[in-house]
Design an enzyme around this catalytic site. Sequence first.
Site, PDB file in Angstrom:
ATOM      1  N   LYS A  68      -0.002   7.493   0.334  1.00  0.00           N
ATOM      2  CA  LYS A  68      -1.114   7.488  -0.548  1.00  0.00           C
ATOM      3  C   LYS A  68      -0.646   7.408  -2.191  1.00  0.00           C
ATOM      4  O   LYS A  68      -1.633   8.077  -2.944  1.00  0.00           O
ATOM      5  CB  LYS A  68      -2.242   8.715  -0.423  1.00  0.00           C
ATOM      6  CG  LYS A  68      -3.070   8.425   1.204  1.00  0.00           C
ATOM      7  CD  LYS A  68      -3.733   7.428   1.119  1.00  0.00           C
ATOM      8  CE  LYS A  68      -3.336   6.289   2.253  1.00  0.00           C
ATOM      9  NZ  LYS A  68      -4.005   5.208   2.469  1.00  0.00           N
ATOM     10  N   GLY A  70       0.548   4.538  -3.413  1.00  0.00           N
ATOM     11  CA  GLY A  70       0.429   3.167  -3.797  1.00  0.00           C
ATOM     12  C   GLY A  70       1.290   2.203  -3.152  1.00  0.00           C
ATOM     13  O   GLY A  70       1.635   1.276  -3.681  1.00  0.00           O
ATOM     14  N   THR A  72       0.690   0.425  -0.505  1.00  0.00           N
ATOM     15  CA  THR A  72       0.239  -0.953  -0.221  1.00  0.00           C
ATOM     16  C   THR A  72       0.533  -2.123  -1.198  1.00  0.00           C
ATOM     17  O   THR A  72       0.886  -3.178  -1.292  1.00  0.00           O
ATOM     18  CB  THR A  72      -1.324  -1.060  -0.082  1.00  0.00           C
ATOM     19  OG1 THR A  72      -1.661   0.114   0.709  1.00  0.00           O
ATOM     20  CG2 THR A  72      -1.895  -2.147   0.442  1.00  0.00           C
ATOM     21  N   HIS A 127       7.895   6.145   5.149  1.00  0.00           N
ATOM     22  CA  HIS A 127       7.398   7.393   4.607  1.00  0.00           C
ATOM     23  C   HIS A 127       8.547   8.370   4.927  1.00  0.00           C
ATOM     24  O   HIS A 127       8.209   9.617   4.718  1.00  0.00           O
ATOM     25  CB  HIS A 127       6.079   7.950   5.038  1.00  0.00           C
ATOM     26  CG  HIS A 127       5.079   7.060   4.503  1.00  0.00           C
ATOM     27  ND1 HIS A 127       4.880   6.355   3.238  1.00  0.00           N
ATOM     28  CD2 HIS A 127       3.772   6.533   5.028  1.00  0.00           C
ATOM     29  CE1 HIS A 127       3.759   5.681   2.966  1.00  0.00           C
ATOM     30  NE2 HIS A 127       3.053   5.839   4.144  1.00  0.00           N
ATOM     31  N   ARG A 293      -9.275   1.742  -2.443  1.00  0.00           N
ATOM     32  CA  ARG A 293     -10.567   2.630  -2.692  1.00  0.00           C
ATOM     33  C   ARG A 293     -10.752   2.165  -4.478  1.00  0.00           C
ATOM     34  O   ARG A 293     -11.642   1.683  -4.545  1.00  0.00           O
ATOM     35  CB  ARG A 293     -10.141   3.937  -2.448  1.00  0.00           C
ATOM     36  CG  ARG A 293     -11.408   4.847  -2.414  1.00  0.00           C
ATOM     37  CD  ARG A 293     -10.812   6.386  -2.145  1.00  0.00           C
ATOM     38  NE  ARG A 293     -10.026   6.871  -2.992  1.00  0.00           N
ATOM     39  CZ  ARG A 293     -10.528   7.645  -4.208  1.00  0.00           C
ATOM     40  NH1 ARG A 293     -11.723   7.890  -4.519  1.00  0.00           N
ATOM     41  NH2 ARG A 293      -9.609   7.991  -5.140  1.00  0.00           N
ATOM     42  N   LYS A 294     -10.225   3.153  -5.328  1.00  0.00           N
ATOM     43  CA  LYS A 294     -10.430   2.900  -6.697  1.00  0.00           C
ATOM     44  C   LYS A 294      -9.100   2.190  -7.383  1.00  0.00           C
ATOM     45  O   LYS A 294      -9.227   1.648  -8.248  1.00  0.00           O
ATOM     46  CB  LYS A 294     -10.890   4.240  -7.257  1.00  0.00           C
ATOM     47  CG  LYS A 294     -12.087   4.715  -6.803  1.00  0.00           C
ATOM     48  CD  LYS A 294     -12.655   5.665  -7.917  1.00  0.00           C
ATOM     49  CE  LYS A 294     -14.043   6.128  -7.732  1.00  0.00           C
ATOM     50  NZ  LYS A 294     -14.423   7.165  -8.236  1.00  0.00           N
TER      51      LYS A 294
HETATM   52  P1  A3P Z   1      -6.904   5.754  -4.414  1.00  0.00           P
HETATM   53  O1  A3P Z   1      -7.426   6.139  -3.044  1.00  0.00           O
HETATM   54  O2  A3P Z   1      -6.839   6.562  -5.446  1.00  0.00           O
HETATM   55  O3  A3P Z   1      -8.000   4.420  -4.922  1.00  0.00           O
HETATM   56  P2  A3P Z   1      -1.154   3.872  -0.032  1.00  0.00           P
HETATM   57  O4  A3P Z   1      -1.141   2.268  -0.200  1.00  0.00           O
HETATM   58  O5  A3P Z   1       0.175   4.392  -0.115  1.00  0.00           O
HETATM   59  O6  A3P Z   1      -1.881   4.126   1.213  1.00  0.00           O
HETATM   60  O7  A3P Z   1      -1.989   4.327  -1.420  1.00  0.00           O
HETATM   61  C1  A3P Z   1      -3.125   3.975  -1.510  1.00  0.00           C
HETATM   62  C2  A3P Z   1      -3.775   4.163  -2.937  1.00  0.00           C
HETATM   63  O8  A3P Z   1      -3.343   3.158  -3.664  1.00  0.00           O
HETATM   64  C3  A3P Z   1      -5.407   4.312  -2.939  1.00  0.00           C
HETATM   65  O9  A3P Z   1      -5.493   5.106  -4.192  1.00  0.00           O
HETATM   66  C4  A3P Z   1      -5.491   2.720  -3.364  1.00  0.00           C
HETATM   67  O10 A3P Z   1      -6.776   2.425  -4.095  1.00  0.00           O
HETATM   68  C5  A3P Z   1      -4.331   2.487  -4.369  1.00  0.00           C
HETATM   69  N1  A3P Z   1      -4.291   0.868  -4.244  1.00  0.00           N
HETATM   70  C6  A3P Z   1      -4.105   0.080  -3.457  1.00  0.00           C
HETATM   71  N2  A3P Z   1      -3.942  -1.131  -3.870  1.00  0.00           N
HETATM   72  C7  A3P Z   1      -3.674  -1.073  -5.054  1.00  0.00           C
HETATM   73  C8  A3P Z   1      -3.306  -1.908  -6.207  1.00  0.00           C
HETATM   74  N3  A3P Z   1      -3.165  -3.276  -6.023  1.00  0.00           N
HETATM   75  N4  A3P Z   1      -3.007  -1.453  -7.369  1.00  0.00           N
HETATM   76  C9  A3P Z   1      -3.116  -0.239  -7.668  1.00  0.00           C
HETATM   77  N5  A3P Z   1      -3.648   0.575  -6.686  1.00  0.00           N
HETATM   78  C10 A3P Z   1      -3.976   0.352  -5.379  1.00  0.00           C
END
Ligand code: A3P
Length: 327
Positions: A68, A70, A72, A127, A293-294
Site C-alpha cells: 500500500k 504505491g 501499482t 513485498h 482509491r485517492k
Molecule cells: P490510497 O489508498 O491512499 O489512495 P499499492 O499499489 O502498493 O497497493 O498502493 C495503493 C495506493 O497507491 C493507493 O493509495 C492507491 O490509490 C495509490 N495509487 C495507485 N495508483 C497510483 C498512481 N498511478 N499514482 C499515485 N498513487 C497511486
Amino acid sequence: EEYRSDSEIDNKLKEIMSSVLGKKGAAVTDLYQYEGFWCPLARLEGTLRAQKHFKPQPNQVILSSFPKSGTTWLKALIFAIMTQSHVSEPTNPLLTRLSHECVPFIEFDFRSSSPKLNLDVPLVATHISYTSLPKSIINSGCKIVYLCRDPKDVLVSTWHFIRKVLVNEEFSAVRDIPLEDAFEFFCQGLSFCGPYWDHLLGYWRASSESPERILFLKYEDLKNETGYWVKKIAQFIGYPFSLEEEDKGVVQKIIDLCSFENMSSLEVSKNGMIWLEKNGVNTMEIKNNTFFRKGKVGDWKNHLTHEMAMQLDQILEQKLSGSGLTF
Ligand code: A3P
C-alpha cells in the site's frame, strides 16, 4: 535458511503454522511470523518457494515495497522506463493490462505450480522483507528499487483495501474491523508484512551500505517530484534517457501514462480483475479498481485523530531513531 527439497518447504510451513499464530483482524487473513515479519500464509508459501527456486535473469530489476505504498504506480513507472521506446505506441501493455499483470510479484508467482516469471522485461516485484529475500537476489547484485510511504497513509490505505477486497462472507470479521483496532495492531507491528518499521529499516540499512544496489524511495517524494525521480530511477536501473528522448518529452509521457488520473480511468482498471492463483486454480479475485482509491499524500487526516497520528509518529520516531531515516 535454505530448504533443499519441496517437502522440506511443506514441513517448514506446517511448523510455522503450528507455532505462532497471528491475531485475527490484523490483515487479510491470519498472519504468521517468519524471520521476524508477519506474513499471510499464501505469501509465506510463495516466499519459501521463491527462496529455493528464484533465479534472477541477467540485468534483473527488483521492485520491493511495503504493501500500500504505491506499488501499482511504481510497477507501471519502471515498466514504462524499461520499455521507453514503446511508450507512445497504442500497443503499450500498460494501456490494456493492470501493472500487476505486467509485473508479477515473486512470492505470488511461486505459489502457483508453474511460475511464469519468464518475461520480456526483466522486472519483478515483491513485498518480501530484506532479511527474507531469496539469496539469489542478494548474491546476483541486481538492482533493487524500494518504495515506502508515510505509515499513517499506509494504514488508512490498507484498511480501505481490505474492506473492498474481502468480499467473501468468511472474511467478514477481518473485513469489518474498525479502524481503531487496525491502528492498534499496526502500532504493535502486527500488519501485513509488518512490523512496518523493520521492513523499512532492513532496506534502508542495505541501501546505506550499497547505494549503487538499492535505491530507497518514498511515495511522497515520488508524488512531489515525479520527473526528477523517474530520471533518477531510469539511471539507477541502467535505462537512462538519451538527450534525444528527453527532448521528445519521453519522461513527461511516462509520467502522464502512469498518473493516477490516467491509470485509474483506463477500462482495465475500472472493470477488470485479477485472480490470485494456487497450483493452477484461481482462488481469489481482486477487482482492479481496488488498487486505485485517492492516490493522495496525507489522506490520513480524514481518518485518524490527532492523537492517533501523534502516537504513530512517536512510535516511528523511536523505532527509526539513530538510523538517519525520517518521515
Ligand atoms: P490510497 O489508498 O491512499 O489512495 P499499492 O499499489 O502498493 O497497493 O498502493 C495503493 C495506493 O497507491 C493507493 O493509495 C492507491 O490509490 C495509490 N495509487 C495507485 N495508483 C497510483 C498512481 N498511478 N499514482 C499515485 N498513487 C497511486
